[in-house]
Design an enzyme around this catalytic site. Structure first.
Site, PDB file in Angstrom:
ATOM      1  N   HIS A  50       6.464  11.515 -11.936  1.00  0.00           N
ATOM      2  CA  HIS A  50       6.924  10.503 -10.979  1.00  0.00           C
ATOM      3  C   HIS A  50       6.656   9.090 -11.534  1.00  0.00           C
ATOM      4  CE1 HIS A  50       7.289   8.919  -6.673  1.00  0.00           C
ATOM      5  NE2 HIS A  50       6.728   7.897  -7.312  1.00  0.00           N
ATOM      6  N   GLU A  51       5.431   8.891 -12.054  1.00  0.00           N
ATOM      7  CA  GLU A  51       5.075   7.552 -12.553  1.00  0.00           C
ATOM      8  C   GLU A  51       5.835   7.217 -13.821  1.00  0.00           C
ATOM      9  OE1 GLU A  51       3.728   5.761 -10.472  1.00  0.00           O
ATOM     10  OE2 GLU A  51       3.017   7.382  -9.185  1.00  0.00           O
TER      11      GLU A  51
ATOM     12  N   GLN B 246       5.946  -1.430 -10.282  1.00  0.00           N
ATOM     13  CA  GLN B 246       5.597  -1.510  -8.854  1.00  0.00           C
ATOM     14  C   GLN B 246       4.695  -2.691  -8.540  1.00  0.00           C
ATOM     15  OE1 GLN B 246       4.416   2.886  -8.662  1.00  0.00           O
ATOM     16  NE2 GLN B 246       5.315   2.522  -6.640  1.00  0.00           N
TER      17      GLN B 246
ATOM     18  N   CYS C  79       6.151   7.609  -2.423  1.00  0.00           N
ATOM     19  CA  CYS C  79       6.119   6.495  -3.370  1.00  0.00           C
ATOM     20  C   CYS C  79       5.673   5.252  -2.621  1.00  0.00           C
ATOM     21  CB  CYS C  79       7.505   6.286  -3.975  1.00  0.00           C
ATOM     22  SG  CYS C  79       7.543   4.962  -5.201  1.00  0.00           S
ATOM     23  N   LEU C  80       4.699   4.538  -3.171  1.00  0.00           N
ATOM     24  CA  LEU C  80       4.193   3.332  -2.500  1.00  0.00           C
ATOM     25  C   LEU C  80       5.270   2.256  -2.374  1.00  0.00           C
ATOM     26  CD1 LEU C  80       0.639   3.073  -4.113  1.00  0.00           C
ATOM     27  CD2 LEU C  80       1.226   3.878  -1.807  1.00  0.00           C
TER      28      LEU C  80
ATOM     29  N   GLY D  43      -0.844   7.177  -7.370  1.00  0.00           N
ATOM     30  CA  GLY D  43      -0.246   6.760  -8.639  1.00  0.00           C
ATOM     31  C   GLY D  43       0.436   5.422  -8.458  1.00  0.00           C
TER      32      GLY D  43
HETATM   33 NI    NI Z   1       6.488   5.854  -6.974  1.00  0.00          NI
END
Ligand code: NI
Length: 168
Positions: A136-137, A51, A94-95, A46
């Protein structure tokens, strides 16, 4: 398409509430394609606008591609219409916060409404990992991160790693 740089915690960009996607044009289509490519390359499941330094209300997700069955979704202006009373705890990554898994409790199903890239309104009841990923997103679009929702024990365990990322 191109791979975009991923904004890393504690960049203040990740805390900015995002504004609605005003119109679906070529730049939004290209952005969505780039976000999917960036997510797959990361590799992740995601990725939300902030981000990649775009403070607009959109995210991409694909919770099944790592198992060999891609199911890309591009969600513009998403909203949660309903949630379950029952909650479930999952480990989220999370990226933007690499290497820090977060134990997070969330409703275990939601009804999500969004606009797709063709401008169609979609409404779906999401369960399982789709449900976790969408929440989350969507949190990213409101400047909220999974580490904000960690239980006390994982917060304590993660604090040295968060400090190493530059958090106060
Ligand atoms: Ni994230």
């Amino acid at each position: 398409m191109s791979i975009l740089p991923i904004v890393l915690f504690p960049d203040p960009m990740l805390r900015r509430p995002c504004t609605p996607v005003p119109v679906i044009d070529e730049s939004i289509r290209r952005l969505a394609a780039d976000m999917l490519e960036t997510m797959y390359a990361a590799p992740g499941r995601g990725l939300a606008g902030p981000q990649v330094a775009v403070p607009l209300r959109l995210f991409v997700m694909d919770t099944t591609w790592k198992e060999g069955t891609p199911s890309p979704r591009v969600c513009l202006n998403p909203a949660i219409l309903d949630v379950s009373d029952a909650w479930a705890e999952n480990t989220e990554g999370c990226l933007s916060i690499p290497g820090i898994p977060a134990q997070v409790s969330r409703p275990d199903w939601i009804v999500l409404r969004w606009t797709d890239l063709d401008g169609a309104e979609r409404t779906e009841r999401l369960t399982g990992f789709d449900c976790v990923a969408a929440q989350h997103e969507l949190d990213h679009l409101n400047g909220r991160l999974c580490i904000d929702l960690m239980d006390e024990a994982s917060r304590t365990a993660a604090s040295p790693a968060l400090a190493a990322l530059g958090a106060a």
